[in-house]
Design a protein around this motif. Structure first.
Motif, PDB file in Angstrom:
ATOM      1  N   PHE A   1      50.010  36.469  49.493  1.00  0.00           N
ATOM      2  CA  PHE A   1      51.043  36.851  48.528  1.00  0.00           C
ATOM      3  C   PHE A   1      52.084  37.804  49.111  1.00  0.00           C
ATOM      4  O   PHE A   1      52.972  38.257  48.387  1.00  0.00           O
ATOM      5  N   ASP A   2      51.971  38.118  50.420  1.00  0.00           N
ATOM      6  CA  ASP A   2      52.989  38.926  51.102  1.00  0.00           C
ATOM      7  C   ASP A   2      53.291  40.243  50.410  1.00  0.00           C
ATOM      8  O   ASP A   2      54.428  40.697  50.401  1.00  0.00           O
ATOM      9  N   ASN A   3      52.277  40.833  49.810  1.00  0.00           N
ATOM     10  CA  ASN A   3      52.479  42.090  49.078  1.00  0.00           C
ATOM     11  C   ASN A   3      51.778  43.230  49.820  1.00  0.00           C
ATOM     12  O   ASN A   3      50.652  43.622  49.501  1.00  0.00           O
ATOM     13  N   GLU A   4      52.466  43.737  50.832  1.00  0.00           N
ATOM     14  CA  GLU A   4      51.896  44.775  51.687  1.00  0.00           C
ATOM     15  C   GLU A   4      51.565  46.038  50.888  1.00  0.00           C
ATOM     16  O   GLU A   4      50.524  46.680  51.097  1.00  0.00           O
ATOM     17  N   ALA A   5      52.431  46.379  49.940  1.00  0.00           N
ATOM     18  CA  ALA A   5      52.225  47.632  49.203  1.00  0.00           C
ATOM     19  C   ALA A   5      50.917  47.579  48.406  1.00  0.00           C
ATOM     20  O   ALA A   5      50.132  48.542  48.410  1.00  0.00           O
ATOM     21  N   ALA A   6      50.680  46.456  47.724  1.00  0.00           N
ATOM     22  CA  ALA A   6      49.456  46.342  46.918  1.00  0.00           C
ATOM     23  C   ALA A   6      48.220  46.324  47.818  1.00  0.00           C
ATOM     24  O   ALA A   6      47.186  46.921  47.499  1.00  0.00           O
ATOM     25  N   ALA A   7      48.343  45.642  48.976  1.00  0.00           N
ATOM     26  CA  ALA A   7      47.211  45.581  49.913  1.00  0.00           C
ATOM     27  C   ALA A   7      46.872  46.987  50.402  1.00  0.00           C
ATOM     28  O   ALA A   7      45.704  47.408  50.396  1.00  0.00           O
ATOM     29  N   ALA A   8      47.894  47.719  50.792  1.00  0.00           N
ATOM     30  CA  ALA A   8      47.678  49.074  51.317  1.00  0.00           C
ATOM     31  C   ALA A   8      47.103  49.983  50.229  1.00  0.00           C
ATOM     32  O   ALA A   8      46.294  50.871  50.518  1.00  0.00           O
ATOM     33  N   ARG A   9      47.499  49.743  48.991  1.00  0.00           N
ATOM     34  CA  ARG A   9      46.990  50.577  47.905  1.00  0.00           C
ATOM     35  C   ARG A   9      45.477  50.409  47.756  1.00  0.00           C
ATOM     36  O   ARG A   9      44.739  51.395  47.576  1.00  0.00           O
ATOM     37  N   ILE A  10      45.018  49.181  47.831  1.00  0.00           N
ATOM     38  CA  ILE A  10      43.567  48.934  47.733  1.00  0.00           C
ATOM     39  C   ILE A  10      42.851  49.561  48.932  1.00  0.00           C
ATOM     40  O   ILE A  10      41.828  50.242  48.779  1.00  0.00           O
ATOM     41  N   GLU A  11      43.397  49.370  50.125  1.00  0.00           N
ATOM     42  CA  GLU A  11      42.749  49.919  51.329  1.00  0.00           C
ATOM     43  C   GLU A  11      42.713  51.456  51.273  1.00  0.00           C
ATOM     44  O   GLU A  11      41.716  52.073  51.658  1.00  0.00           O
ATOM     45  N   ASN A  12      43.780  52.037  50.776  1.00  0.00           N
ATOM     46  CA  ASN A  12      43.801  53.504  50.671  1.00  0.00           C
ATOM     47  C   ASN A  12      42.801  54.007  49.628  1.00  0.00           C
ATOM     48  O   ASN A  12      42.202  55.074  49.802  1.00  0.00           O
ATOM     49  N   ALA A  13      42.627  53.233  48.559  1.00  0.00           N
ATOM     50  CA  ALA A  13      41.646  53.618  47.542  1.00  0.00           C
ATOM     51  C   ALA A  13      40.242  53.631  48.164  1.00  0.00           C
ATOM     52  O   ALA A  13      39.447  54.549  47.923  1.00  0.00           O
ATOM     53  N   VAL A  14      39.953  52.616  48.990  1.00  0.00           N
ATOM     54  CA  VAL A  14      38.641  52.563  49.655  1.00  0.00           C
ATOM     55  C   VAL A  14      38.477  53.770  50.588  1.00  0.00           C
ATOM     56  O   VAL A  14      37.425  54.423  50.595  1.00  0.00           O
TER      57      VAL A  14
ATOM     58  N   CYS B   1      26.332  49.439  43.285  1.00  0.00           N
ATOM     59  CA  CYS B   1      27.463  48.518  43.487  1.00  0.00           C
ATOM     60  C   CYS B   1      28.543  48.771  42.427  1.00  0.00           C
ATOM     61  O   CYS B   1      29.714  48.960  42.745  1.00  0.00           O
ATOM     62  N   SER B   2      28.128  48.834  41.152  1.00  0.00           N
ATOM     63  CA  SER B   2      29.135  48.996  40.088  1.00  0.00           C
ATOM     64  C   SER B   2      29.739  50.406  40.090  1.00  0.00           C
ATOM     65  O   SER B   2      30.916  50.580  39.783  1.00  0.00           O
ATOM     66  N   GLU B   3      28.940  51.407  40.494  1.00  0.00           N
ATOM     67  CA  GLU B   3      29.514  52.763  40.594  1.00  0.00           C
ATOM     68  C   GLU B   3      30.541  52.843  41.724  1.00  0.00           C
ATOM     69  O   GLU B   3      31.543  53.560  41.613  1.00  0.00           O
ATOM     70  N   MET B   4      30.296  52.118  42.812  1.00  0.00           N
ATOM     71  CA  MET B   4      31.300  52.071  43.886  1.00  0.00           C
ATOM     72  C   MET B   4      32.586  51.449  43.324  1.00  0.00           C
ATOM     73  O   MET B   4      33.693  51.919  43.604  1.00  0.00           O
ATOM     74  N   GLY B   5      32.404  50.382  42.505  1.00  0.00           N
ATOM     75  CA  GLY B   5      33.575  49.780  41.840  1.00  0.00           C
ATOM     76  C   GLY B   5      34.300  50.797  40.960  1.00  0.00           C
ATOM     77  O   GLY B   5      35.530  50.900  41.008  1.00  0.00           O
ATOM     78  N   ASP B   6      33.537  51.582  40.192  1.00  0.00           N
ATOM     79  CA  ASP B   6      34.148  52.623  39.334  1.00  0.00           C
ATOM     80  C   ASP B   6      35.023  53.547  40.167  1.00  0.00           C
ATOM     81  O   ASP B   6      36.135  53.895  39.788  1.00  0.00           O
ATOM     82  N   GLN B   7      34.479  53.983  41.307  1.00  0.00           N
ATOM     83  CA  GLN B   7      35.186  54.960  42.143  1.00  0.00           C
ATOM     84  C   GLN B   7      36.461  54.366  42.738  1.00  0.00           C
ATOM     85  O   GLN B   7      37.494  55.029  42.796  1.00  0.00           O
ATOM     86  N   ILE B   8      36.374  53.102  43.170  1.00  0.00           N
ATOM     87  CA  ILE B   8      37.566  52.476  43.782  1.00  0.00           C
ATOM     88  C   ILE B   8      38.656  52.288  42.720  1.00  0.00           C
ATOM     89  O   ILE B   8      39.829  52.575  42.954  1.00  0.00           O
ATOM     90  N   VAL B   9      38.224  51.842  41.532  1.00  0.00           N
ATOM     91  CA  VAL B   9      39.183  51.670  40.441  1.00  0.00           C
ATOM     92  C   VAL B   9      39.833  53.017  40.089  1.00  0.00           C
ATOM     93  O   VAL B   9      41.054  53.106  39.932  1.00  0.00           O
TER      94      VAL B   9
END
Ligand code: NAD
Length: 354
Positions: free
Chosen positions: A307-320, A343-351
């Motif tokens: 999807f060529d969306n570098e900003a959204a990709a970087a946002r997820i990586e930075n959250a991790v 697993c779900s708590e890790m999801g909570d934290q990333i979100v």
């Protein structure tokens, strides 16, 4: 953005659920995403009697990208080969024409102790291996076993690459290098194998279209050594199917944490299949113990490469990165002094970090 979601078997549904929560954050903010769920692997065999049924084929062909959990499990190990879950994976790769396999090996400084190598050698490692996936000695004809003219039995395969195959994978690798550190290492065995001498010639020709990228060439035996000796010298590596098979596994083990590694396989229209590098981990399935980060990072790759969306990709990586820096760890990457999460708590934290 039509995304086919194939949760698959074992921990697949658990890790996919967390990845979808991360994508939902972007969707709620207005990113036009549509998720269409379909079965693959053992789950598909149970429902449709086939690991890649027509129902799933239609959905995947129609989607812009496919997000996959994992397939396989001991309950399917005695099925006839064509019905086994892993055959579903091979079938979908072939069906979608996925010729470029992208395997990042990233080691966050916080996890440097997970590697078997010295932390100073691997800390901050960030390599992308681009492996050609549909050609080379794995598919070349003729192949087989026979009795030769001396009456002795022998096995034989054919290593072959057509110019168009080398050009298209070289373009993928140069394009990725342009989005990263602008360094590309092409791996060959040009001193011995004509197929890879030809590979090198074509890569040099494609390089003319990418004057900003610094290209170098390395023999595969040296590349295997350099990955252990000084892996941080690499940015993007591109190579054929068999060398890539071996080097990408070697590179992933530099990081020592299988639950962290994403992957992508792309076709000519940039449609991609995105999945964690690990399997379905039946030993921890259903226990909410799995590390969802590899799958979450696969969604970042999807946003970047399809999807060529570098900003959204970087946002997820930075959250991790933020969550790791704050000390949250699932069991597979846990160290004393850190905060153990499910697993779900890790999801909570990333979100929350998003
Ligand atoms: P595996 O990757 O599933 O598991 C290896 C080990 O790593 C296990 O101890 C597992 O608990 C652990 N592990 C894997 N992912 C993890 C995660 N996200 N979080 C925490 N721990 C994790 O490999 P395996 O045990 O050799 O194979 C199990 C099944 O998966 C088999 O049926 C195999 O065929 C299948 N498989 C599927 C894929 C795929 O879907 N792409 C890839 C490899 C294996």
């Amino acid at each position: 953005m039509k995304i086919a979601v194939l949760a698959g078997d074992g921990i697949g549904p658990e890790i996919i659920a967390q990845a979808l929560r991360v994508l939902e954050v972007l969707k709620e903010e207005g990113m036009p995403m549509q998720f269409v769920h379909a079965p693959l692997g053992g789950q598909a065999y149970d429902q449709y009697g086939h690991p890649y049924p027509e129902f799933t084929q239609k959905i995947c062909r129609d989607a812009d990208a496919v997000l996959l959990g994992a397939v396989g499990g001991p309950q399917y190990d005695n099925l006839d080969r064509p019905l086994r879950p892993e055959r579903g994976l091979l079938a979908i790769r072939k069906d979608l024409g996925l010729f470029a396999n992208l395997r990042p090996a990233v080691l966050y400084p916080e996890l440097a102790n997970a590697s078997t190598l010295k932390p100073e050698v691997v800390s901050g490692l960030d390599i992308m291996i681009v492996r050609e996936l549909t050609g080379d000695v794995y598919f070349g004809q003729p192949r087989g076993m026979r009795t030769n003219e001396h009456g002795e039995r022998e096995g034989f395969n054919t290593m072959v690459y057509a110019e168009s195959e080398v050009r298209r994978i070289a373009h993928v690798a140069f394009d990725i290098a342009m989005k990263r550190g602008k360094k590309l290492c092409s791996v060959d065995k040009a001193n011995v194998l004509e197929t890879t001498e030809f590979w090198k010639e074509i890569v040099i020709d494609v390089a003319k279209e990418y004057p900003e990228v610094e290209l170098n060439h390395m023999y595969v035996d040296n590349a295997a050594m350099q990955l252990i000796r000084n892996p941080k010298q690499f940015d993007v590596m591109v190579t054929g199917n068999i060398f890539g098979d071996i080097l990408s596994d070697e590179a992933s083990m530099l990081t020592g944490s299988i639950g962290m590694l994403a992957s992508a396989s792309l076709n000519e229209t940039k449609k991609g299949l995105y999945e964690p590098s690990h399997g379905s981990a039946p030993d921890i399935a259903g226990k909410n113990l799995a590390n969802p980060i590899a799958t979450v990072l696969s969604t970042a790759m999807m946003l970047r490469y399809t999807f060529d969306n570098e900003a959204a990709a970087a946002r997820i990586e930075n959250a991790v990165k933020k969550v790791l820096a704050a000390g949250y760890r699932t069991g597979d990457i846990f160290e004393a002094g850190m905060r153990r999460v499910s697993c779900s708590e890790m999801g909570d934290q990333i979100v929350a970090a998003m």
